[in-house]
Design an enzyme around this catalytic site. Structure first.
Site, mmCIF file in Angstrom:
data_model
loop_
_atom_site.group_PDB
_atom_site.id
_atom_site.type_symbol
_atom_site.label_atom_id
_atom_site.label_comp_id
_atom_site.label_asym_id
_atom_site.label_seq_id
_atom_site.Cartn_x
_atom_site.Cartn_y
_atom_site.Cartn_z
ATOM 1 N N ASP A 1 11.424 13.888 11.516
ATOM 2 C CA ASP A 1 11.482 13.420 10.124
ATOM 3 C C ASP A 1 12.954 13.451 9.702
ATOM 4 O O ASP A 1 13.698 12.519 9.997
ATOM 5 C CB ASP A 1 10.586 14.335 9.270
ATOM 6 C CG ASP A 1 10.485 13.909 7.819
ATOM 7 O OD1 ASP A 1 10.937 12.803 7.495
ATOM 8 O OD2 ASP A 1 9.952 14.672 7.005
ATOM 9 N N ASP B 1 -0.580 19.119 10.592
ATOM 10 C CA ASP B 1 -1.473 19.673 9.572
ATOM 11 C C ASP B 1 -1.103 19.264 8.154
ATOM 12 O O ASP B 1 -0.016 18.764 7.892
ATOM 13 C CB ASP B 1 -1.417 21.207 9.623
ATOM 14 C CG ASP B 1 -0.132 21.746 8.985
ATOM 15 O OD1 ASP B 1 0.957 21.255 9.344
ATOM 16 O OD2 ASP B 1 -0.216 22.620 8.112
ATOM 17 N N GLY C 1 2.845 22.614 15.296
ATOM 18 C CA GLY C 1 2.560 21.187 15.315
ATOM 19 C C GLY C 1 2.479 20.541 16.690
ATOM 20 O O GLY C 1 1.714 19.605 16.889
HETATM 21 P P1 5GP Z 1 12.239 17.583 10.327
HETATM 22 O O1 5GP Z 1 12.893 18.923 10.553
HETATM 23 O O2 5GP Z 1 12.556 16.552 11.382
HETATM 24 O O3 5GP Z 1 12.440 17.090 8.937
HETATM 25 O O4 5GP Z 1 10.707 17.824 10.336
HETATM 26 C C1 5GP Z 1 10.064 18.199 11.435
HETATM 27 C C2 5GP Z 1 8.858 19.030 11.097
HETATM 28 O O5 5GP Z 1 8.326 18.742 9.802
HETATM 29 C C3 5GP Z 1 7.781 18.666 12.066
HETATM 30 O O6 5GP Z 1 7.839 19.515 13.186
HETATM 31 C C4 5GP Z 1 6.517 18.854 11.254
HETATM 32 O O7 5GP Z 1 6.084 20.191 11.367
HETATM 33 C C5 5GP Z 1 6.919 18.598 9.838
HETATM 34 N N1 5GP Z 1 6.590 17.208 9.431
HETATM 35 C C6 5GP Z 1 7.440 16.186 9.221
HETATM 36 N N2 5GP Z 1 6.791 15.069 8.871
HETATM 37 C C7 5GP Z 1 5.485 15.397 8.849
HETATM 38 C C8 5GP Z 1 4.284 14.653 8.563
HETATM 39 O O8 5GP Z 1 4.263 13.458 8.266
HETATM 40 N N3 5GP Z 1 3.121 15.339 8.659
HETATM 41 C C9 5GP Z 1 3.063 16.665 8.986
HETATM 42 N N4 5GP Z 1 1.861 17.209 9.048
HETATM 43 N N5 5GP Z 1 4.161 17.391 9.275
HETATM 44 C C10 5GP Z 1 5.354 16.760 9.197
HETATM 45 MG MG MG Z 2 6.807 21.390 13.181
#
Ligand code: 5GP
Ligand code: MG
Length: 186
Positions: free
Chosen positions: A103, A156, A46
């Site tokens: 996120d 993505d 990403g």
């Molecule tokens: P976390 O571990 O903070 O929940 O999520 C981080 C990872 O989740 C990011 O690096 C990304 O790959 C994916 N992610 C979280 N939210 C989104 C979103 O709205 N769109 C996409 N495409 N990926 C997301």
């Molecule tokens: Mg990611």
């Protein structure tokens, strides 16, 4: 591909301007803190696009490493479990950790923990987008966004849309299905 996007959230030129400002501020902070050599760790896939743009605004010695981090398995929701592959040697290094979006915060938290266990001298976390969902924040954030699933500029959905130069919200599943059907009958 533009047809699949419901609305653009952040335009290409807005992203480009912000990334430059933030990268130059980071470089100034390094100078102020007497850090002249860093290791940039880009979380794949990403943060590939964001990381590539960010480092080209840095006029300093740096190495690049990558870690493959996955928690979404290509879909729209986090699986809650973070898998990390190819963890680099970070002993005594000043690390700039770059990810696409914050996120739940689980990914950054998991990587940060492994970096400190690996003996990193310092860790600066940097994300393009923050959904402001979790209580944790990164040291550097380019944009706060609403809690919606976004694609583009590296992000993505099922492996696609990473090459869009802007960040946008996908059309709903129903609308996408209709588009697919229309394409089939065209
Ligand atoms: P976390 O571990 O903070 O929940 O999520 C981080 C990872 O989740 C990011 O690096 C990304 O790959 C994916 N992610 C979280 N939210 C989104 C979103 O709205 N769109 C996409 N495409 N990926 C997301
Ligand atoms: Mg990611």
């Amino acid at each position: 591909m533009r047809n699949d996007i419901e609305r653009v959230l952040i335009d290409e030129d807005v992203i480009q301007r912000r990334v430059e400002v933030v990268a130059k501020q980071f470089q100034q902070d390094c100078i102020d803190n007497d850090v002249h050599k860093i290791t940039v760790i880009i979380l794949l896939k990403g943060a590939l696009v964001f990381g590539a743009d960010f480092i080209r605004h840095l006029d300093m010695k740096l190495r690049i490493d990558t870690i493959h981090a996955s928690s979404y398995n290509g879909g729209k929701e986090s699986s809650g479990e973070v898998k990390l592959d190819h963890f680099p040697d970070v002993l005594n290094r000043d690390i700039l950790l770059i990810d696409d979006i914050l996120d739940t915060g689980l990914t950054i938290k998991a990587v940060r923990k492994k970096l400190s266990e690996g003996g990193a001298a310092s860790i600066t976390t940097c994300v393009l987008l923050d959904k402001r969902v979790s209580d944790s924040r990164c040291d550097i954030t380019c944009f706060d966004i609403p809690n919606e699933f976004v694609v583009g500029y590296g992000l993505d959905f099922e492996g696609h849309y990473r090459n869009l130069p802007y960040v946008g919200v996908l059309k709903s599943d129903a609308a996408m299905e209709k588009l697919r059907q229309d394409e089939l009958t065209d």
